[in-house]
Design a protein around this motif. Structure first.
Motif, short mmCIF file in Angstrom:
data_model
loop_
_atom_site.label_atom_id
_atom_site.label_comp_id
_atom_site.label_asym_id
_atom_site.label_seq_id
_atom_site.Cartn_x
_atom_site.Cartn_y
_atom_site.Cartn_z
N LEU A 2 -51.22 -0.15 -13.65
CA LEU A 2 -49.88 0.22 -14.10
C LEU A 2 -48.98 0.56 -12.93
N ALA A 3 -47.69 0.29 -13.10
CA ALA A 3 -46.71 0.73 -12.10
C ALA A 3 -46.47 2.23 -12.28
N VAL A 4 -46.06 2.88 -11.20
CA VAL A 4 -45.69 4.30 -11.27
C VAL A 4 -44.28 4.44 -10.71
N ILE A 5 -43.40 5.03 -11.52
CA ILE A 5 -42.04 5.35 -11.07
C ILE A 5 -41.91 6.86 -11.14
N GLU A 6 -41.73 7.48 -9.98
CA GLU A 6 -41.62 8.94 -9.95
C GLU A 6 -40.17 9.33 -10.20
N ASP A 7 -39.93 10.10 -11.26
CA ASP A 7 -38.59 10.68 -11.43
C ASP A 7 -38.56 11.94 -10.57
N ALA A 8 -38.11 11.75 -9.33
CA ALA A 8 -38.10 12.83 -8.33
C ALA A 8 -36.68 13.37 -8.15
N ALA A 9 -35.86 13.25 -9.20
CA ALA A 9 -34.46 13.67 -9.12
C ALA A 9 -34.30 15.13 -8.70
N GLN A 10 -35.36 15.95 -8.96
CA GLN A 10 -35.28 17.38 -8.66
C GLN A 10 -36.20 17.75 -7.49
N ALA A 11 -36.72 16.77 -6.78
CA ALA A 11 -37.84 17.08 -5.87
C ALA A 11 -37.70 16.46 -4.48
N HIS A 12 -36.50 16.50 -3.90
CA HIS A 12 -36.28 15.99 -2.55
C HIS A 12 -37.07 16.82 -1.54
N GLY A 13 -38.04 16.19 -0.90
CA GLY A 13 -38.82 16.90 0.13
C GLY A 13 -40.08 17.56 -0.41
N ALA A 14 -40.34 17.46 -1.71
CA ALA A 14 -41.58 18.03 -2.26
C ALA A 14 -42.78 17.18 -1.81
N HIS A 15 -43.97 17.83 -1.82
CA HIS A 15 -45.19 17.12 -1.41
C HIS A 15 -46.31 17.38 -2.41
N CYS A 16 -47.26 16.47 -2.42
CA CYS A 16 -48.49 16.65 -3.20
C CYS A 16 -49.62 16.10 -2.35
#
Ligand SMILES: *Cc1c(COP(=O)(O)O)cnc(C)c1O
Length: 366
Positions: free
Chosen positions: A149-163
């Motif tokens: 499956l493809a993964v699209i991260e909705d990172a609209a609130q997470a500029h610079g976050a890490h995991c």
């Protein structure tokens, strides 16, 4: 009288002003060299080779889905506990949104619920990195790989976050917003991040009416472009992002230190191996209405993100392309969450007032 402490502020200064003036005087207002610079800087922040700037965060989600070929008949697994743009983008490309439950520790997609929802129509998973903390991307990427499956991260609130030491937006295709209240703003704007050169090329062409060179149309495209004026607003903020995120982290740590253990209050948690960038600082509380009244009296800005889950709105409940089983934890979160100011412009006196108001309420109600 104490002044209102706003829930968010726009952090724009002399550098943004100077760069905007430079663009206005250059005569080149539409997508141009500033957009290119912004893309270069943003790709570096995410540790990916390609970033494609667009008009807003919703369009960045739509563009990512479209470029991946997700459309009618395909299902995209996502969270019902999100800003509605996540769902709207899936519906905009004609796909079906399959809503699955979240975990209450990070308010993000529960990987076990994602796994259980995968079926023969599933084309993509769209985790939402809510409040500035990523979803459990290790687990989600494993599910995606196992099922192709493809993964699209909705990172609209997470500029610079890490995991796990890896940046948000670098796991699958990343989608970010630069709306006025986000950790980085261009007033309105968005960006897609990817390591896939062919996908990046497709996105650049789709963004600009399907043109590779002037009037050479390769596909049916759109006008999804960002202006150079907007990019000029964003560039100085990208340069300051580490610093402003650190201020948010320090503010959140101060609030957690002071509020943890108060009766009726669950403080937000930073999950192991994740770097949270605190777009929002969000408590879960018993008796939210009373706390909101107390905060309003103390002139402390606050917000509910989000007051309902997507399937609780009639327009989505009746839409045949919004499917999924019950999501009781998401529904529960929507009744309990309350966000307090955490933005980089808070002074220490502001933090004291916020802590004082929540503490007085917690002690007074019990
Ligand atoms: C802000 C936001 C969007 C949409 O971004 P816009 O720039 O407002 O279009 C999408 N998803 C989430 C989770 C958001 O917070």
């Amino acid at each position: 009288m104490a002044e209102l402490i706003p829930i968010s502020t726009v952090d724009i200064g002399a550098e943004e002003e100077a760069l905007v003036v430079q663009v206005l005087r250059s005569g080149h207002l539409a997508q141009g060299p500033m957009v290119e610079r912004l893309e270069h800087e943003f790709a570096a922040i995410c540790g990916v080779p390609h970033a494609i700037a667009v008009a807003n965060g919703t369009v960045s989600l739509v563009a990512a889905l479209a470029a991946l070929g997700v459309g009618p008949g395909d299902e995209v697994i996502t969270s019902p506990f999100t800003f509605v743009a996540t769902i709207n983008a899936i519906l905009a490309v004609g796909a079906t949104a399959r809503l699955v439950d979240i975990g209450l520790e990070d308010y993000c997609l529960d990987p076990a619920a994602v796994e259980a929802a995968v079926n023969e129509r599933t084309a993509a998973i769209m985790p939402v990195h809510l409040y500035g903390q990523t979803a459990d991307m290790g687990a989600i990427m494993k599910i995606a790989e196992r099922h192709g499956l493809a993964v699209i991260e909705d990172a609209a609130q997470a500029h610079g976050a890490h995991c796990g030491g890896q940046a948000a937006g670098s796991f699958g295709v990343g989608s970010f917003s630069f709306y006025a209240t986000k950790n980085v703003t261009t007033a309105e704007g968005g960006v897609i991040t990817t390591s896939d050169a062919a996908l990046a090329d497709k996105l650049r062409i789709l963004r600009n009416q399907g043109m590779r060179a002037r009037y050479q149309y390769e596909v049916v495209g759109h006008n999804w472009r960002m202006t150079d004026v907007a990019a000029a607003i964003g560039l100085p903020q990208l340069a300051r992002l580490t610093q402003t995120n650190e201020r948010r982290q320090a503010n959140a740590a101060a609030l957690n230190g002071a509020l943890e253990g108060l009766p009726g209050v669950v403080v937000p948690r930073v999950m192991a191996d994740r770097a949270h960038v605190w777009h929002q600082y969000t408590l879960a509380v018993d008796g939210r209405d009373a706390l909101m009244t107390a905060l309003a009296q103390a002139k402390i800005g606050h917000g509910i993100y989000y007051p309902k889950t997507a399937h609780q709105y009639e327009c989505y409940a009746i839409d045949a392309r919004v499917v999924g089983d019950a999501a009781p934890l998401a529904d529960l979160a929507a009744t309990r969450v309350l966000s307090l100011p955490v933005h980089p412009k808070l002074a220490s006196g502001d933090l004291e007032r916020i802590v004082g108001a929540v503490t007085d309420w917690a002690k007074g109600t019990r």
